[in-house]
Design a protein around this motif. Structure first.
Motif, PDB file in Angstrom:
ATOM      1  N   LYS A  25       0.864  -1.188   0.000  1.00 43.22           N
ATOM      2  CA  LYS A  25       0.000   0.000   0.000  1.00 43.22           C
ATOM      3  C   LYS A  25       0.899   1.235   0.000  1.00 43.22           C
ATOM      4  O   LYS A  25       1.885   1.290   0.727  1.00 43.22           O
ATOM      5  N   LYS A  26       0.562   2.222  -0.831  1.00 37.50           N
ATOM      6  CA  LYS A  26       1.302   3.493  -0.788  1.00 37.50           C
ATOM      7  C   LYS A  26       0.265   4.589  -0.772  1.00 37.50           C
ATOM      8  O   LYS A  26      -0.651   4.594  -1.604  1.00 37.50           O
ATOM      9  N   SER A  27       0.436   5.526   0.133  1.00 37.04           N
ATOM     10  CA  SER A  27      -0.533   6.630   0.295  1.00 37.04           C
ATOM     11  C   SER A  27      -1.962   6.093   0.311  1.00 37.04           C
ATOM     12  O   SER A  27      -2.834   6.576  -0.409  1.00 37.04           O
ATOM     13  N   ASN A  28      -2.161   5.056   1.089  1.00 33.71           N
ATOM     14  CA  ASN A  28      -3.488   4.445   1.263  1.00 33.71           C
ATOM     15  C   ASN A  28      -4.057   3.790   0.011  1.00 33.71           C
ATOM     16  O   ASN A  28      -5.214   3.430  -0.031  1.00 33.71           O
ATOM     17  N   ARG A  30      -3.833   0.657  -2.698  1.00 28.02           N
ATOM     18  CA  ARG A  30      -3.241  -0.688  -2.802  1.00 28.02           C
ATOM     19  C   ARG A  30      -2.544  -0.823  -4.149  1.00 28.02           C
ATOM     20  O   ARG A  30      -3.179  -0.806  -5.193  1.00 28.02           O
ATOM     21  N   ILE A  31      -1.256  -0.926  -4.106  1.00 24.23           N
ATOM     22  CA  ILE A  31      -0.481  -0.985  -5.358  1.00 24.23           C
ATOM     23  C   ILE A  31      -0.311  -2.442  -5.798  1.00 24.23           C
ATOM     24  O   ILE A  31      -0.440  -2.766  -6.952  1.00 24.23           O
ATOM     25  N   LEU A  32      -0.023  -3.318  -4.846  1.00 20.73           N
ATOM     26  CA  LEU A  32       0.091  -4.750  -5.158  1.00 20.73           C
ATOM     27  C   LEU A  32      -0.920  -5.520  -4.327  1.00 20.73           C
ATOM     28  O   LEU A  32      -1.082  -5.261  -3.132  1.00 20.73           O
ATOM     29  N   GLY A  49       3.743  -6.081 -17.770  1.00 17.62           N
ATOM     30  CA  GLY A  49       2.432  -5.467 -17.538  1.00 17.62           C
ATOM     31  C   GLY A  49       2.445  -4.022 -17.971  1.00 17.62           C
ATOM     32  O   GLY A  49       3.513  -3.449 -18.223  1.00 17.62           O
ATOM     33  N   PRO A  50       1.250  -3.417 -18.058  1.00 22.84           N
ATOM     34  CA  PRO A  50       1.191  -2.017 -18.500  1.00 22.84           C
ATOM     35  C   PRO A  50       1.868  -1.074 -17.518  1.00 22.84           C
ATOM     36  O   PRO A  50       2.131  -1.449 -16.373  1.00 22.84           O
ATOM     37  N   SER A  51       2.105   0.154 -17.974  1.00 23.75           N
ATOM     38  CA  SER A  51       2.732   1.155 -17.108  1.00 23.75           C
ATOM     39  C   SER A  51       1.865   1.393 -15.865  1.00 23.75           C
ATOM     40  O   SER A  51       0.644   1.516 -15.973  1.00 23.75           O
ATOM     41  N   GLY A  52       2.488   1.403 -14.716  1.00 24.73           N
ATOM     42  CA  GLY A  52       1.773   1.680 -13.464  1.00 24.73           C
ATOM     43  C   GLY A  52       1.107   0.461 -12.847  1.00 24.73           C
ATOM     44  O   GLY A  52       0.391   0.571 -11.848  1.00 24.73           O
ATOM     45  N   CYS A  53       1.379  -0.743 -13.408  1.00 20.73           N
ATOM     46  CA  CYS A  53       0.712  -1.934 -12.863  1.00 20.73           C
ATOM     47  C   CYS A  53       1.412  -2.431 -11.586  1.00 20.73           C
ATOM     48  O   CYS A  53       0.882  -3.290 -10.883  1.00 20.73           O
ATOM     49  N   GLY A  54       2.605  -1.910 -11.295  1.00 12.15           N
ATOM     50  CA  GLY A  54       3.270  -2.284 -10.041  1.00 12.15           C
ATOM     51  C   GLY A  54       4.529  -3.107 -10.204  1.00 12.15           C
ATOM     52  O   GLY A  54       5.021  -3.702  -9.236  1.00 12.15           O
ATOM     53  N   LYS A  55       5.120  -3.102 -11.393  1.00  9.07           N
ATOM     54  CA  LYS A  55       6.324  -3.919 -11.633  1.00  9.07           C
ATOM     55  C   LYS A  55       7.483  -3.464 -10.735  1.00  9.07           C
ATOM     56  O   LYS A  55       8.089  -4.270 -10.030  1.00  9.07           O
ATOM     57  N   THR A  56       7.754  -2.153 -10.782  1.00 14.08           N
ATOM     58  CA  THR A  56       8.877  -1.647  -9.976  1.00 14.08           C
ATOM     59  C   THR A  56       8.586  -1.831  -8.490  1.00 14.08           C
ATOM     60  O   THR A  56       9.485  -2.175  -7.715  1.00 14.08           O
ATOM     61  N   THR A  57       7.336  -1.624  -8.106  1.00  9.92           N
ATOM     62  CA  THR A  57       6.974  -1.789  -6.692  1.00  9.92           C
ATOM     63  C   THR A  57       7.262  -3.217  -6.237  1.00  9.92           C
ATOM     64  O   THR A  57       7.757  -3.431  -5.126  1.00  9.92           O
ATOM     65  N   LEU A  58       6.985  -4.177  -7.106  1.00 11.09           N
ATOM     66  CA  LEU A  58       7.246  -5.573  -6.747  1.00 11.09           C
ATOM     67  C   LEU A  58       8.750  -5.803  -6.573  1.00 11.09           C
ATOM     68  O   LEU A  58       9.183  -6.401  -5.575  1.00 11.09           O
ATOM     69  N   ILE A  92      18.689  -0.744 -11.139  1.00 10.45           N
ATOM     70  CA  ILE A  92      17.519   0.131 -11.238  1.00 10.45           C
ATOM     71  C   ILE A  92      17.358   0.656 -12.665  1.00 10.45           C
ATOM     72  O   ILE A  92      18.271   0.553 -13.475  1.00 10.45           O
ATOM     73  N   LYS A  93      16.167   1.226 -12.909  1.00 15.02           N
ATOM     74  CA  LYS A  93      15.822   1.617 -14.278  1.00 15.02           C
ATOM     75  C   LYS A  93      16.827   2.628 -14.847  1.00 15.02           C
ATOM     76  O   LYS A  93      17.251   2.510 -15.971  1.00 15.02           O
ATOM     77  N   ASP A  94      17.170   3.642 -14.041  1.00 17.19           N
ATOM     78  CA  ASP A  94      18.081   4.657 -14.561  1.00 17.19           C
ATOM     79  C   ASP A  94      19.516   4.251 -14.241  1.00 17.19           C
ATOM     80  O   ASP A  94      19.902   4.204 -13.074  1.00 17.19           O
ATOM     81  N   ASP A 177      15.363  -3.788 -13.469  1.00 17.99           N
ATOM     82  CA  ASP A 177      14.126  -3.073 -13.786  1.00 17.99           C
ATOM     83  C   ASP A 177      14.224  -2.485 -15.192  1.00 17.99           C
ATOM     84  O   ASP A 177      15.052  -1.625 -15.466  1.00 17.99           O
ATOM     85  N   GLU A 178      13.375  -2.970 -16.049  1.00 15.29           N
ATOM     86  CA  GLU A 178      13.272  -2.505 -17.437  1.00 15.29           C
ATOM     87  C   GLU A 178      14.620  -2.311 -18.132  1.00 15.29           C
ATOM     88  O   GLU A 178      14.988  -1.191 -18.503  1.00 15.29           O
ATOM     89  N   PRO A 179      15.344  -3.398 -18.348  1.00 19.87           N
ATOM     90  CA  PRO A 179      16.661  -3.247 -18.995  1.00 19.87           C
ATOM     91  C   PRO A 179      16.568  -2.725 -20.413  1.00 19.87           C
ATOM     92  O   PRO A 179      17.529  -2.166 -20.927  1.00 19.87           O
ATOM     93  N   THR A 210       9.567  -5.784 -17.891  1.00 21.65           N
ATOM     94  CA  THR A 210       9.488  -5.183 -19.215  1.00 21.65           C
ATOM     95  C   THR A 210       8.046  -4.736 -19.427  1.00 21.65           C
ATOM     96  O   THR A 210       7.126  -5.313 -18.849  1.00 21.65           O
ATOM     97  N   GLN A 211       7.924  -3.688 -20.218  1.00 25.19           N
ATOM     98  CA  GLN A 211       6.561  -3.204 -20.418  1.00 25.19           C
ATOM     99  C   GLN A 211       5.995  -3.683 -21.740  1.00 25.19           C
ATOM    100  O   GLN A 211       4.906  -4.213 -21.804  1.00 25.19           O
ATOM    101  N   LYS A 212       6.754  -3.498 -22.791  1.00 28.27           N
ATOM    102  CA  LYS A 212       6.242  -3.819 -24.118  1.00 28.27           C
ATOM    103  C   LYS A 212       7.349  -4.442 -24.944  1.00 28.27           C
ATOM    104  O   LYS A 212       7.941  -3.777 -25.797  1.00 28.27           O
TER     105      LYS A 212
END
Ligand SMILES: Nc1ncnc2c1ncn2[C@@H]1O[C@H](COP(=O)(O)OP(=O)(O)OP(=O)(O)O)[C@@H](O)[C@H]1O
Length: 655
Positions: A25-28, A30-32, A49-58, A92-94, A177-179, A210-212
């Motif tokens: 949970k982030k800021s109340n 539920r992310i995952l 999964g699509p952008s914002g689905c929680g990949k990085t959070t996982l 990490i991604k960057d 994360d997203e190589p 990966t996203q796409k």
């Protein structure tokens, strides 16, 4: 001291990572939601999964960078602890690096600092060479890392460099994360091929997101964990994922990229999403869902008591800690007593078996792989190279030359007379202020790039903060002082300031002023994570410090007068005035004696103003050293405050 186990280390036997019902949970929000999956050695697990689905959070949750409210993560059946987390690698991604350091230097630095001191340098370099070949980056070893604004390595090679810095440590597991996020199709395919080959060859546990992916990449994937709106849609072999969609009546058209098809459906209309969500629930309850992911507590069967293993361990060289075999025998014999609750728990038996299987995890309980001295040595060299190209860039050279030219034009050969006393003070104030401001702004802006790199490295425990901080001072300060010295060598004589003694004193004063300005800049840069805010704060701080410096205003209201004691420019300026007027050739009185500001000049026999009269007229009542010591105090204070901020406020957290 750690025992280094190269290629035939049992660690290479592989680690199975199981994450079960992870909720974040982030800021109340539920992310995952109940995310589960298994990463197996030798098989690449891709979270898609699509952008914002929680990949990085996982990934963050798996790597201890993010708290999860409930769920369980185990490594070969054992819960993750901090010690284990330190043996995992996270790309990490960057991919952030010092832009002006070459790839060879970057990798060498990683090898020297991340591999324990117990490994001879030759072996460290051999390991680095083998990683260079694994990732096929030999051709760009002498290219600078670069970044989005500085030319250097391509994005693909920078991502490979990022992975290389992690692989050097021979980690238990590597998470990326997203190589392929910013890479072109060709580079992405090459990178995934390399990663897959590494995973299989080394039998490592590798997780990536990966996203796409392109069609070609999609067909290269092993295990797939499909996420949508924080929930698992599918987990299993990637080539079977289309069966999942076909079973619910979602058919892919021929020649369509499966990844595009999947994302289109996951982001489709409400009806389609509900259909997928229901099917995902059924999938969790089907026999295709791995049994281990349904269990709610640690699976002890994953580490079976294996007497052969104990026998084998007996033959291994003794580890430099208490004999684990004796421990295990005792624990096994106590196992039956567990029911009575008066002996050690079963988990500790399994943990001991893990100690046998993976001694690297337990032998070295020290947080740092290398000593303070090793860290200091390599950090000093790296900071020196990084700083050298920044301070001696073409732009900086032009800046210094132009400053010299402007100052020379404005204050060329000032006569030492009362009429030009104010101009002389102005020249001195300008010199002092400019060499307070330039290092200040430079420190604020350069720390922004540095922060990202040191945060990444500190999170992964590359080195102690103290080693970094001391190395930064040792290597940066000497370089930082060259431009003001160069500036003063010309301008001091061009302006016609006092004498040789004053010149050396002035150099020393300007050096400490520049160090103080840099310390303040570093402190502001550390305090404000946003570089624009940092620069704005420095401009305001510098304006206040300058106005209180003693040149612009000498008669502050009494309630504000005390504030000048917080201005380091005040001390630097007064030190310089003492050096200018305390000795040497006196200042000639005004021609029109009656109009002189100095009483003594009204005497017809007096031609020059005595130093003490000038100093007292300028409100200078202390000696050089008494003005100098507070300046030194401010230099040390800002440095220390910066260190404490980094240590206790802006520190990367590993849960
Ligand atoms: N600190 C936070 N507070 C609230 N929500 C957050 C926070 N951090 C991330 N989120 C939200 O959590 C969701 C998942 O973010 P996450 O970065 O894990 O997604 P992602 O799948 O990796 O996305 P992308 O592929 O775009 O990087 C997003 O909707 C994001 O807005």
């Amino acid at each position: 001291m750690s025992i280094y186990k190269p290629k035939d280390s049992p660690v290479n036997a592989g680690m199975e990572v199981v994450f079960r019902d992870i909720n974040v949970k982030k800021s109340n929000e539920r992310i995952l939601r109940n995310v589960s999956g298994i990463a197996k050695p030798g098989r690449l697990l891709t979270v898609m999964g699509p952008s914002g689905c929680g990949k990085t959070t996982l990934l963050d949750a798996l790597m201890g960078r993010n708290a999860y409210q409930s769920g369980e993560i185990t490594l070969n059946g054992q819960p993750f602890n901090k010690q284990i987390k330190r043996k995992l690698s996270y790309v990490i991604k960057d991919a952030v690096f010092f832009p002006n350091v070459t790839l060879r230097e970057t990798l060498r630095f990683a090898a020297m600092l991340r591999l324990p001191d117990a490994i001879p340098i030759k072996q460290k370099l051999a390991r680095m060479e083998s990683i260079i070949d694994t990732l096929d980056i030999r051709k760009c070893l002498d290219i600078e890392m670069g970044n989005s604004t500085t030319s250097g390595l391509t994005d693909g090679d920078r991502m490979r460099a990022s992975i290389a810095c992690e692989l050097i440590t021979n980690p238990l597991m590597i998470v990326i994360d997203e190589p392929t996020a910013d890479l072109d199709a060709f580079t992405s395919i090459a990178l995934i091929k390399t990663l897959k080959a590494y995973t299989q060859k080394s039998n490592k546990t590798v997780i990536m997101t990966t996203q796409k992916p392109s069609s070609q990449i999609f067909h290269m994937l092993d295990q797939l964990l499909l996420l949508s709106e924080g929930q698992v849609v599918y987990f299993g072999d990637s080539h079977k994922v289309m069966n999942f969609f076909e079973n619910i009546g979602l058919h892919i058209e021929p020649n369509f990229n499966p990844a595009d098809f999947i994302l289109e459906k996951l982001e489709g209309d409400k009806e389609t999403r509900e259909k997928i969500s229901d099917a995902a629930l059924d999938f969790r309850n089907s026999d295709q869902w791995p049994e281990i992911l349904s269990k709610s507590s640690t699976n002890f069967s994953s580490l079976q008591l294996n007497l052969e293993m104990i026998e084998e361990a007996r033959k291994r060289p003794t580890l430099d800690r208490k004999n684990p075999i004796v421990n295990i025998k005792r624990k096994i014999s106590n196992r039956g007593k567990k029911a009575t609750g008066d002996e050690e728990d079963i988990g500790s038996v399994d943990m001991s078996l893990m100690e046998l299987e993976y001694p690297e995890l337990f032998v070295d309980k020290d947080k740092w792989p290398t000593s303070f001295f090793t860290q200091f040595k390599h950090l000093t060299v790296r900071t020196f190279w990084q700083c050298k190209s920044r301070i001696f860039s073409k732009m900086k050279l032009i800046e210094s030359v132009l400053l010299c030219v402007i100052v020379s034009l404005v204050w060329f050969q000032l006569p030492r007379i009362e009429e030009t006393l104010r101009d002389r003070m102005g020249a001195i104030f300008f010199i002092v202020t400019i060499w307070g401001i330039i290092p200040l702004i430079d420190a604020v802006t350069s720390f922004a790039t540095e922060r990202a790199v040191i945060d990444k490295e500190r999170t992964a425990n590359w080195y102690r903060l103290s080693a970094y901080y001391v190395a930064k001072m040792t290597s940066e300060i000497p370089l930082l002082l060259i431009p003001p010295i160069f500036f003063l060598i010309f301008t001091y004589w061009i302006i016609g300031l006092n004498n040789v003694g004053g010149f050396f004193g002035m150099i020393f004063t300007i050096i400490i002023t520049a160090v103080t300005g840099q310390s303040l800049g570093l402190f502001v840069g550390i305090a404000f994570t946003n570089v624009k805010t940092g620069v704005s704060v420095s401009v305001i701080a510098m304006t206040a410090i300058m106005l209180l410096g003693g040149f612009f205003t000498r008669n502050l209201p009494f309630w504000l007068d005390w504030v000048k004691y917080f201005s380091f420019i005040h001390y630097a300026f007064h030190c310089s005035l003492v050096l200018e007027f305390y000795d040497g050739e006196g200042v000639q009185c005004l021609q029109a004696k009656n109009e002189s500001n100095f009483m003594i000049c009204k005497d017809v026999n007096v031609t020059h103003i005595p130093p003490e009269d000038i100093l007292s007229n300028l409100d200078i009542h202390l000696s050089y050293i008494e003005y100098f010591l507070p300046l030194l105090f401010f230099a040390a204070l800002f440095r220390l405050l910066g260190y404490f901020l980094l240590r206790f406020v802006h520190y990367p957290k590993l849960l």
